[in-house]
Enzyme design. Sequence first.
Site, PDB file in Angstrom:
ATOM      1  N   HIS A 167       0.803  -1.221   0.000  1.00 23.50           N
ATOM      2  CA  HIS A 167       0.000   0.000   0.000  1.00 23.50           C
ATOM      3  C   HIS A 167       0.839   1.275   0.000  1.00 23.50           C
ATOM      4  O   HIS A 167       0.287   2.371  -0.025  1.00 23.50           O
ATOM      5  CB  HIS A 167      -0.936   0.018   1.211  1.00 23.50           C
ATOM      6  CG  HIS A 167      -0.230   0.276   2.508  1.00 23.50           C
ATOM      7  ND1 HIS A 167       0.511  -0.670   3.148  1.00 23.50           N
ATOM      8  CD2 HIS A 167      -0.133   1.402   3.258  1.00 23.50           C
ATOM      9  CE1 HIS A 167       1.026  -0.154   4.251  1.00 23.50           C
ATOM     10  NE2 HIS A 167       0.654   1.102   4.341  1.00 23.50           N
TER      11      HIS A 167
HETATM   12  C1  UD1 Z   1      -2.220   5.156   5.989  1.00 26.24           C
HETATM   13  C2  UD1 Z   1      -0.938   5.660   6.667  1.00 26.24           C
HETATM   14  C3  UD1 Z   1       0.140   4.595   6.570  1.00 26.24           C
HETATM   15  C4  UD1 Z   1      -0.355   3.277   7.114  1.00 26.24           C
HETATM   16  C5  UD1 Z   1      -1.630   2.887   6.391  1.00 26.24           C
HETATM   17  C6  UD1 Z   1      -2.207   1.590   6.925  1.00 26.24           C
HETATM   18  C7  UD1 Z   1      -0.485   8.091   6.554  1.00 26.24           C
HETATM   19  C8  UD1 Z   1       0.322   9.119   5.891  1.00 26.24           C
HETATM   20  N1  UD1 Z   1      -0.449   6.859   5.987  1.00 26.24           N
HETATM   21  O1  UD1 Z   1      -1.920   4.964   4.618  1.00 26.24           O
HETATM   22  O2  UD1 Z   1       1.276   4.998   7.309  1.00 26.24           O
HETATM   23  O3  UD1 Z   1       0.648   2.300   6.924  1.00 26.24           O
HETATM   24  O4  UD1 Z   1      -2.603   3.921   6.581  1.00 26.24           O
HETATM   25  O5  UD1 Z   1      -3.311   1.166   6.169  1.00 26.24           O
HETATM   26  O6  UD1 Z   1      -1.147   8.373   7.537  1.00 26.24           O
HETATM   27  N2  UD1 Z   1      -9.264   4.668   1.690  1.00 26.24           N
HETATM   28  C9  UD1 Z   1     -10.462   4.021   1.598  1.00 26.24           C
HETATM   29  N3  UD1 Z   1     -11.072   3.655   2.769  1.00 26.24           N
HETATM   30  C10 UD1 Z   1     -10.535   3.898   3.986  1.00 26.24           C
HETATM   31  C11 UD1 Z   1      -9.327   4.566   4.060  1.00 26.24           C
HETATM   32  C12 UD1 Z   1      -8.688   4.949   2.904  1.00 26.24           C
HETATM   33  O7  UD1 Z   1     -10.980   3.768   0.524  1.00 26.24           O
HETATM   34  O8  UD1 Z   1     -11.155   3.519   5.013  1.00 26.24           O
HETATM   35  C13 UD1 Z   1      -8.574   5.054   0.429  1.00 26.24           C
HETATM   36  C14 UD1 Z   1      -8.800   6.500   0.057  1.00 26.24           C
HETATM   37  O9  UD1 Z   1      -8.881   6.592  -1.321  1.00 26.24           O
HETATM   38  C15 UD1 Z   1      -7.531   7.182   0.487  1.00 26.24           C
HETATM   39  C16 UD1 Z   1      -6.495   6.093   0.301  1.00 26.24           C
HETATM   40  O10 UD1 Z   1      -7.188   4.870   0.588  1.00 26.24           O
HETATM   41  O11 UD1 Z   1      -7.276   8.316  -0.271  1.00 26.24           O
HETATM   42  C17 UD1 Z   1      -5.339   6.219   1.214  1.00 26.24           C
HETATM   43  O12 UD1 Z   1      -5.761   6.390   2.577  1.00 26.24           O
HETATM   44  P1  UD1 Z   1      -4.835   7.214   3.615  1.00 26.24           P
HETATM   45  O13 UD1 Z   1      -5.384   7.088   4.980  1.00 26.24           O
HETATM   46  O14 UD1 Z   1      -4.562   8.557   3.073  1.00 26.24           O
HETATM   47  O15 UD1 Z   1      -3.442   6.470   3.505  1.00 26.24           O
HETATM   48  P2  UD1 Z   1      -3.081   4.932   3.543  1.00 26.24           P
HETATM   49  O16 UD1 Z   1      -2.465   4.606   2.226  1.00 26.24           O
HETATM   50  O17 UD1 Z   1      -4.221   4.107   4.024  1.00 26.24           O
END
Ligand code: UD1
Length: 374
Positions: free
Chosen positions: A213
């Site tokens: 991820h």
């Molecule tokens: C985040 C953390 C990362 C951690 C990871 C665990 C930061 C900078 N990154 O990364 O350190 O290892 O979580 O999973 O805080 N999304 C969904 N549903 C959700 C959450 C996210 O669809 O419930 C999608 C959204 O499109 C979002 C993307 O995933 O834009 C990324 O989510 P985000 O929380 O920004 O970062 P992660 O890649 O999950």
Amino acid sequence: MKKILSVVGARPNFMKMAPIHKELLKYKKKVTHRIIHTGQHYDKKMSDVFFRELELPKPHIFLGVGSKSHTQQKAEIMTEFEKVVMKEKPDMVLVYGDVNSTTAAALVCAKTDYNGKTTIPLAHIESGLRSFDRMMPEEINRIVTDNLSNYHFITEKSGIKNLLKEGFSSKNMFMCGNTMIDSLKFYLKKINKSKILKSLSVSEKNFALITLHRPSNVDNLKNLKKIFGIFKGINKINPNIDLVFPIHPRTQKMIEKFGLEKSINEIQNLIITEPLGYLDFLKLTSSAKYILTDSGGIQEESTVLKIPCLTLRENTERPVTYEVGTNTICGLNEKLILSNIKKIESGKYKRGKIPEKWDGKSADRIVKILLKKI
Ligand code: UD1
């Protein structure tokens, strides 16, 4: 009565916080513990399932911030969390790991104004880790959070070394072990209930578990294609091994954006699932022949379970996992990855040992210190 707030928001925060919550409950006549969920992760499969399986209460306060740009996300968490702080008037705030929610909450604690206080004592659980790669958003989060924290709870010796080098006082550093491993040790007893092997039609030690991820891997078309090429190489080494790949929403979205659905479907023996709950995932981790990952926490969990782990990153903030444990840092070096898989297949891969104080008792050590500090 004293009050402690824990701020969590993203999947790995939940298993780091759960043992602290349970430990603090033992002192409920002295201290109230409230869980604040920022909403950074909001899908049921990324959040609710963990609260249920970790036997946590529903978050006491939910900020509902959701996915945004990093700046917007942090700014909104700060605005909402400031209101919570003004109302709740905590004696201490706990933040976990290195996600955006961690840093946003830390910034609020550093400058606030209630009852004549201008800062709220802040404890960082999993402090001092450094990848020395500032392209990672998490590295910035670690540096900022540590600089704003009063108390540093450290999981491995490298954390102490890093903080001393950055000029922090050893007086406020406590090497107590790893609360994520407390959760692992506790819930390992319960994974036999999981039906995940059956439902994916895979068998013990006959599959590799994959998680991806990191933006550096999945937001980059060239790297994502390279990773798919590596999966095909694995098939050539052992055509009988299944590849189990629970897909993170970020990765799913990027595969769709790049139009790579067809090319991923062509990979032999690849089994794709939705994100899994904690117990199913733990069952898979402990049953896998080996793991390919770019996650931080999985490097630690595989070390404790003594499952070979090949990390598809150029660096790690958790060096103990390769110095002591079963991890090897491979980047996207196909030759290195495949040669390690050959070693695993022939039983020649290193066995690894368990890092100091990763014994399931970290929350107990941390809470005893916290109680003296509030
Ligand atoms: C985040 C953390 C990362 C951690 C990871 C665990 C930061 C900078 N990154 O990364 O350190 O290892 O979580 O999973 O805080 N999304 C969904 N549903 C959700 C959450 C996210 O669809 O419930 C999608 C959204 O499109 C979002 C993307 O995933 O834009 C990324 O989510 P985000 O929380 O920004 O970062 P992660 O890649 O999950």
